[in-house]
Design a protein around this motif. Structure first.
Motif, short mmCIF file in Angstrom:
data_model
loop_
_atom_site.label_atom_id
_atom_site.label_comp_id
_atom_site.label_asym_id
_atom_site.label_seq_id
_atom_site.Cartn_x
_atom_site.Cartn_y
_atom_site.Cartn_z
N GLY A 255 0.79 -1.22 0.00
CA GLY A 255 0.00 0.00 0.00
C GLY A 255 0.82 1.27 0.00
N TYR A 256 2.12 1.15 -0.27
CA TYR A 256 2.99 2.32 -0.30
C TYR A 256 3.44 2.61 -1.73
CZ TYR A 256 3.25 1.58 4.73
OH TYR A 256 2.92 1.41 6.05
N ALA A 257 3.46 3.87 -2.10
CA ALA A 257 3.90 4.25 -3.44
C ALA A 257 5.39 3.96 -3.61
CB ALA A 257 3.63 5.73 -3.67
N CYS A 258 5.78 3.54 -4.80
CA CYS A 258 7.20 3.38 -5.12
C CYS A 258 7.84 4.76 -5.18
CB CYS A 258 7.35 2.67 -6.47
SG CYS A 258 9.05 2.69 -7.10
N ILE A 259 8.93 4.96 -4.42
CA ILE A 259 9.61 6.26 -4.43
C ILE A 259 10.85 6.23 -5.32
CG2 ILE A 259 8.74 6.87 -2.14
CD1 ILE A 259 11.54 6.20 -1.03
N SER A 260 10.99 5.18 -6.12
CA SER A 260 12.06 5.10 -7.11
C SER A 260 13.44 5.07 -6.46
CB SER A 260 11.96 6.29 -8.09
OG SER A 260 12.70 6.06 -9.25
N CYS A 261 13.60 4.24 -5.43
CA CYS A 261 14.81 4.28 -4.61
C CYS A 261 16.04 3.71 -5.29
CB CYS A 261 14.57 3.58 -3.27
SG CYS A 261 14.50 1.78 -3.38
N THR A 262 15.90 3.09 -6.45
CA THR A 262 17.07 2.60 -7.17
C THR A 262 17.64 3.66 -8.11
OG1 THR A 262 15.66 1.70 -8.94
CG2 THR A 262 16.26 0.20 -7.14
N GLU A 263 16.98 4.80 -8.21
CA GLU A 263 17.38 5.84 -9.16
C GLU A 263 18.21 6.93 -8.47
OE1 GLU A 263 16.57 5.29 -12.37
OE2 GLU A 263 15.55 3.49 -11.63
N PRO A 264 19.21 7.48 -9.16
CA PRO A 264 19.99 8.57 -8.57
C PRO A 264 19.11 9.80 -8.33
CG PRO A 264 20.54 8.26 -10.90
CD PRO A 264 19.70 7.10 -10.49
N GLY A 265 19.30 10.44 -7.18
CA GLY A 265 18.55 11.64 -6.85
C GLY A 265 17.18 11.40 -6.28
N PHE A 266 16.81 10.14 -6.04
CA PHE A 266 15.45 9.86 -5.55
C PHE A 266 15.16 10.55 -4.22
CE2 PHE A 266 17.54 6.92 -2.72
CZ PHE A 266 16.68 6.78 -1.65
N GLN A 267 16.23 10.84 -3.46
CA GLN A 267 16.05 11.40 -2.12
C GLN A 267 15.59 12.85 -2.15
OE1 GLN A 267 18.98 10.63 -3.50
NE2 GLN A 267 20.35 12.39 -3.31
N ASP A 268 15.74 13.51 -3.26
CA ASP A 268 15.32 14.92 -3.40
C ASP A 268 14.38 15.06 -4.59
OD1 ASP A 268 16.64 16.32 -1.28
OD2 ASP A 268 18.55 16.00 -2.32
N PRO A 269 13.15 14.53 -4.50
CA PRO A 269 12.25 14.56 -5.66
C PRO A 269 11.68 15.94 -5.96
CG PRO A 269 11.09 13.68 -3.76
CD PRO A 269 12.53 13.86 -3.35
N GLY A 270 11.80 16.87 -5.02
CA GLY A 270 11.24 18.20 -5.23
C GLY A 270 9.77 18.29 -4.86
N HIS A 271 9.25 17.23 -4.26
CA HIS A 271 7.86 17.21 -3.80
C HIS A 271 7.74 16.14 -2.73
CE1 HIS A 271 7.13 13.41 -5.97
NE2 HIS A 271 7.91 13.92 -6.92
N ALA A 272 6.63 16.13 -2.03
CA ALA A 272 6.41 15.09 -1.02
C ALA A 272 6.37 13.72 -1.69
CB ALA A 272 5.11 15.36 -0.28
N PHE A 273 6.94 12.72 -1.04
CA PHE A 273 6.99 11.39 -1.63
C PHE A 273 5.60 10.84 -1.93
CE2 PHE A 273 11.27 11.10 0.47
CZ PHE A 273 12.00 10.86 -0.68
N HIS A 274 4.59 11.23 -1.16
CA HIS A 274 3.26 10.67 -1.33
C HIS A 274 2.37 11.52 -2.26
CE1 HIS A 274 2.75 13.64 1.90
NE2 HIS A 274 1.51 13.74 1.47
N ALA A 275 2.97 12.48 -2.95
CA ALA A 275 2.18 13.35 -3.83
C ALA A 275 2.69 13.25 -5.27
CB ALA A 275 2.27 14.80 -3.36
N THR A 276 1.78 13.44 -6.21
CA THR A 276 2.13 13.42 -7.63
C THR A 276 2.04 14.84 -8.18
OG1 THR A 276 1.24 11.18 -7.92
CG2 THR A 276 1.57 12.49 -9.90
N PRO A 277 3.18 15.46 -8.49
CA PRO A 277 3.12 16.81 -9.08
C PRO A 277 2.53 16.74 -10.49
CG PRO A 277 5.38 15.99 -9.08
CD PRO A 277 4.56 14.99 -8.31
#
Length: 331
Positions: A255-277
């Motif tokens: 029930g948790y959204a994928c935050i793309s943790c295998t990708e470079p820069g995933f830690q600073d998406p520029g938005h809340a992890f649970h929101a879709t810009p």
């Protein structure tokens, strides 16, 4: 294959994940694959002077260093000195040990996204000057430099993930031990292709909702989490939904959204992890290989054809409408 495992700046989560490997005999699996764990900070009894002596033996060639595994980001601060992280008992910054050991190692493996790109440790203003072994986010370089090649001729093998799946780590080490790993087995970011050529989207149990663009609106809903809940499973390179975690689950299945943790820069998406810009109601992050115009057209068509069952179930926390019972025979 002699494996030396060191931890740098991070939480140790990749080691904790490794202990969940799908085996009843972790040590036996390594031994059967021809892997000898020279030292690991959590799994080895030796410490202090014994470890320092081992490191010196590796540097001098008295002990063959076949694979150097680094977990955690490399801390170059303050001001490039590396003294934010000094290896206990040596007075020498960890980054200096890693540089020297990498120069004599047959293979160098970054275990986790912190070691690969900097990861969580490099988030925000990055006061520790954290970076990965050969990348700083998605920029080549890192601690060892973009031109670095280990004694095998390979660049750093980036087993990225936060944390890594234990299978990714063990499969990589076993392939290296069997001498069945080449540059062609790495994707453009140095990740093993056996998992990085997949997407988290593949095998997701919410795919029917995705196909009809029937979206979840809150965390407990069953629908697709891409449109409103920040899920990046259509962009994240990993096999999380076909190689399940602990043999049973994944982020999206929990029930948790994928935050793309295998990708470079995933830690600073520029938005809340649970929101879709979005722009004009259209998600910014679309599937990696689909033109935006096609996605918009397909989404509009899909939503107009969404079965009532799928639409109602998408915003419920349990199955509300079951599939109809119909004859499936041709006659």
């Amino acid at each position: 294959m002699n494996v030396l495992w060191l931890q740098s700046g991070g939480c140790g989560g990749c080691s904790m994940s490794l202990l969940c490997a799908d085996t009843t005999d972790f040590a036996g699996q390594l031994e059967q694959a021809g892997i000898r764990l020279l030292w690991h900070p959590s799994l080895s009894l030796a410490g202090g002077a014994e470890l320092v002596a081992l490191l010196e033996d590796c540097l001098a060639g008295r002990v063959a260093l076949d694979a150097l595994c680094i977990e955690g980001a490399l801390l170059r601060g303050p001001n490039g000195t590396g003294r934010f992280h000094v290896l206990a008992g040596t007075g020498v910054p960890m980054v200096d040990w890693v540089r020297r050991l990498s120069a004599v190692a047959r293979h160098v493996v970054a275990v986790g996204s912190c070691a690969a790109w900097g990861g969580i440790t490099a988030a925000g203003a990055n006061p520790t000057e954290a970076c990965g072994l050969q990348y700083e986010n998605d920029r080549p370089g890192g601690l060892l430099g973009s031109d670095f090649r280990s004694a095998s001729g390979l660049p750093v093998v980036n087993v990225a993930g936060c944390p890594t799946h234990p299978g990714w780590v063990l499969d990589t080490l076993m392939a290296l031990a069997a001498d069945q790993f080449s540059a062609e087995d790495l994707d453009p970011l140095g990740r093993p292709r056996f998992y990085a050529d997949q997407l988290v989207h593949h095998g997701c149990t919410r795919n029917e909702f995705y196909e009809f663009k029937a979206s979840a609106e809150k965390p407990s809903d069953l629908g697709c989490m891409m449109e409103h809940m920040g899920c990046k499973g259509t962009q994240a390179h990993a096999d999380c939904n076909t190689r399940l975690w602990n043999g049973d689950g994944s982020c999206t299945r929990g029930g948790y959204a994928c935050i793309s943790c295998t990708e470079p820069g995933f830690q600073d998406p520029g938005h809340a992890f649970h929101a879709t810009p979005k722009i004009a109601g259209i998600p910014i992050g679309l599937p990696t290989d689909m033109p935006k115009a096609w996605f918009v057209a397909l989404a509009s068509l899909s939503k107009s054809a969404t079965p009532k069952r799928v639409r109602q179930n998408a915003t419920a926390d349990h199955l509300v409408v079951a599939p109809q019972v119909k004859r499936t025979r041709l006659k």
